[in-house]
Write a protein that holds these residues in place. Sequence first.
Motif, PDB file in Angstrom:
ATOM      1  N   ALA A  41      50.375  74.637  24.336  1.00 28.27           N
ATOM      2  CA  ALA A  41      49.044  75.512  23.544  1.00 28.27           C
ATOM      3  C   ALA A  41      47.912  74.614  23.750  1.00 28.27           C
ATOM      4  O   ALA A  41      46.629  75.057  23.967  1.00 28.27           O
ATOM      5  N   SER A  42      48.020  73.241  23.641  1.00 25.39           N
ATOM      6  CA  SER A  42      46.920  72.335  24.089  1.00 25.39           C
ATOM      7  C   SER A  42      46.527  72.160  25.225  1.00 25.39           C
ATOM      8  O   SER A  42      45.777  71.406  25.564  1.00 25.39           O
ATOM      9  N   SER A  43      47.307  72.632  26.382  1.00 25.28           N
ATOM     10  CA  SER A  43      46.931  72.421  27.696  1.00 25.28           C
ATOM     11  C   SER A  43      46.581  73.817  28.392  1.00 25.28           C
ATOM     12  O   SER A  43      46.639  73.574  29.744  1.00 25.28           O
ATOM     13  N   LEU A  44      46.223  74.739  27.596  1.00 23.73           N
ATOM     14  CA  LEU A  44      46.175  76.104  28.524  1.00 23.73           C
ATOM     15  C   LEU A  44      44.837  75.695  29.255  1.00 23.73           C
ATOM     16  O   LEU A  44      43.713  75.215  28.904  1.00 23.73           O
ATOM     17  N   PHE A  45      45.018  76.241  30.560  1.00 24.56           N
ATOM     18  CA  PHE A  45      43.671  76.342  31.422  1.00 24.56           C
ATOM     19  C   PHE A  45      43.316  74.824  31.925  1.00 24.56           C
ATOM     20  O   PHE A  45      42.402  74.757  32.490  1.00 24.56           O
ATOM     21  N   ASP A  46      44.061  73.782  31.522  1.00 24.52           N
ATOM     22  CA  ASP A  46      43.648  72.654  31.864  1.00 24.52           C
ATOM     23  C   ASP A  46      44.218  72.005  33.234  1.00 24.52           C
ATOM     24  O   ASP A  46      45.322  71.893  33.228  1.00 24.52           O
ATOM     25  N   CYS A  47      43.346  72.252  34.084  1.00 20.96           N
ATOM     26  CA  CYS A  47      43.429  71.950  35.754  1.00 20.96           C
ATOM     27  C   CYS A  47      44.002  70.539  35.915  1.00 20.96           C
ATOM     28  O   CYS A  47      44.416  70.234  36.996  1.00 20.96           O
ATOM     29  N   GLU A  70      39.322  77.929  35.751  1.00 27.30           N
ATOM     30  CA  GLU A  70      38.502  77.756  34.608  1.00 27.30           C
ATOM     31  C   GLU A  70      37.790  78.881  34.091  1.00 27.30           C
ATOM     32  O   GLU A  70      37.228  78.987  33.041  1.00 27.30           O
ATOM     33  N   SER A  71      37.603  79.748  35.036  1.00 32.40           N
ATOM     34  CA  SER A  71      36.638  81.134  34.533  1.00 32.40           C
ATOM     35  C   SER A  71      37.667  81.898  33.558  1.00 32.40           C
ATOM     36  O   SER A  71      37.214  83.108  33.446  1.00 32.40           O
ATOM     37  N   GLU A  72      39.096  81.565  33.615  1.00 27.02           N
ATOM     38  CA  GLU A  72      39.918  82.329  32.842  1.00 27.02           C
ATOM     39  C   GLU A  72      40.031  83.841  33.668  1.00 27.02           C
ATOM     40  O   GLU A  72      40.303  84.679  32.543  1.00 27.02           O
ATOM     41  N   VAL A 100      38.024  85.990  34.473  1.00 22.48           N
ATOM     42  CA  VAL A 100      37.254  87.044  33.692  1.00 22.48           C
ATOM     43  C   VAL A 100      36.685  88.114  34.851  1.00 22.48           C
ATOM     44  O   VAL A 100      36.642  89.257  34.426  1.00 22.48           O
ATOM     45  N   GLU A 101      36.522  87.820  36.099  1.00 21.60           N
ATOM     46  CA  GLU A 101      36.139  88.566  37.280  1.00 21.60           C
ATOM     47  C   GLU A 101      37.413  89.440  37.740  1.00 21.60           C
ATOM     48  O   GLU A 101      38.694  88.798  37.513  1.00 21.60           O
TER      49      GLU A 101
END
Lengths: 247, 410
Positions: free
Chosen positions: B241-247, B346-348, B350-351
């Motif tokens: 949970a604490s590294s979601l989306f962490d590239c 990083e944009s999660e 969204v597009e």
Amino acid sequence: MATLVKLVQPPCPMAFTHQPWQQQQAKFGELQRFRLINPMKAAAQSSSPSSVEVSQIKENLYQALQGINRGIFGTTSGKKSEIQELLEQLESQNPTPDPTLNLHKVDGCWKLIYSTISIMGAKRTKLGLRDFITLGDLFQIIDVAESKAVNVMKFNVKGLNLLNGQLAIVASFNIDSKSRVTITYRESTITPDQLMNVFQKNYELLLSIFNPEGWLELTYVDDEMRIGRDQKGNIFVLERSEERTDL
Amino acid sequence: MASLTMVDLVGCASTSSNASLDRYLWRKTMHSSVSKRLHGVRGAGRLVTCRCRLDSARCRSISIKSADTRPNGTSEVMLNVKRGQISLAKVFEVVADDLLILNQNLKSIVGAENPVLMSAAEQIFGAGGKRMRPALVFLVSRATAQMSGLKELTTNHRRLAEIIEMIHTASLIHDDVLDESDLRRGKETVHQLYGTRVAVLAGDFMFAQSSWYLANLENLEVIKLISQVIKDFASGEIKQASSLFDCDVKLEEYLIKSYYKTASLVAASSKGSAIFSGVDSSVSESMFEYGKNLGLSFQVVDDILDFTQSAEQLGKPAGSDLAKGNLTAPVIFALEKEPKLRDIIESEFVEEGSLQHAIDLVQRCGGIQRAQELAKEQAVTAIQNLQCLPQGSFRSALEEMVLYNLERIE
């Protein structure tokens, strides 16, 4: 026998009745704003064709802003362009091209309704703004007499205590030109202490997102709305707010 | 003269000439002359085409170098895995009776006190679970029992298997609540049927019950071992949970998280089984390593399937791990090659279409392939960890477990 309901097209572009601000607490504390303008009232303020046009652009803007949580947590590029265009339209109709000579127009309390700053990806995770903490309203209180601006970011922490708090960043500003100011960071505080504990580890990150330092171009100012573009290339759209914020 | 053990598993047709058929596996011990030959090709990416007597289908071979402490250099373990079917039922045949007893005992342990919990237990312990973890406990138990001269499994062995399955199931119930999943193994989840409260309580109850039974085993080493697992489950979830989306996440961190979430339980239960068999601590350690490598390999395969499987399955969302920001082995490898991927993540997503674009990028820059390599390396190490065990049906079954896992991505 079916009753025919005939939809009558009103003479004015808007067909809404005046209603006070309506707020809906949607999922995850997202505030959705529905702004309904009384066309008569808008027309009464100024009967020049450009002000009616401005009202229309604002109407479209509020429409476009629905459901995107001020654009901070991710918007499609299509939506961004749409809003960008509306903002440029407004800016071309700016009634106050020299706001720093009329600082009383920016004095007071404003609430952020849109910005291009974004808190996404790893940043959002690190700040706990995913499921743990919700970003509430963002206010800016401008005190012209003291050349001071205070940015207030509200947070609420879900959990047993439903902790509410805020980050307040105090800055001073100097006038650069008739439409530009330079903002200097002075200090910041998080209240209450429990909220400080939560952000302790990522305080620098938090500040880096909300630090107003740098120049700010005031590209649109009227009695209700203000648009600013900063040094980092961000856009801020705020509306006048009656709310009291405890500083 | 040290001899090389080559585990050569070849898929072949049995009696019919049909290409894809039941697997038939055998094992060979190489003579010293052959070992010299293999020794000489160290460093080369050697491919071996196996010639199956009856089957005309080509077998795919993977040659993997693995470091070993043998005095004559590295030992090469070659895995020839064919796209065939290892049936788990067949693998578990040798411990089928043990599993039957386990099933009976589980329901009585959990449900005794409360009718709602009883129904929840029925729901979750009903048909559907593969019972892989308790099966592993039984296999390791029986394989190590042979070494210490134990004639039959002890109550401790059986209880350990039951505890392991309870812990595993408790974690699944809670996971389903957190993921808001409606279905598990084709049936409705506990929280879907009975609500979140019951699901949370049922999970808590099972964790508590398993702790109590664990303590009653009165073996301090095993108690510490298994308690650690419950702690690791939580650590794994928090880490994720604490590294979601962490590239910037490193492969190392991913492996640690995978260990906490999956491998820890398998490793601890394998070691525990060996401890109860009364074998040497070196053997117990090897069993721990086996469980760890098998568990890690398993998790990596799961993560690969999240990318590859959804394309074939209708209606299943593609890359659900990635969509949530959970960056797994294929993505981590792909990020090393493709900087564009970072921006999309990083944009999660969204597009519109960006998630699919990301999945394509992961596949195009070999992220899946490298993850497959990783899973295979871990599999090879797992099989090597079994070397201390006596040859026999139990050791074979343990090896087949490793291969069963790899077949999921072949």
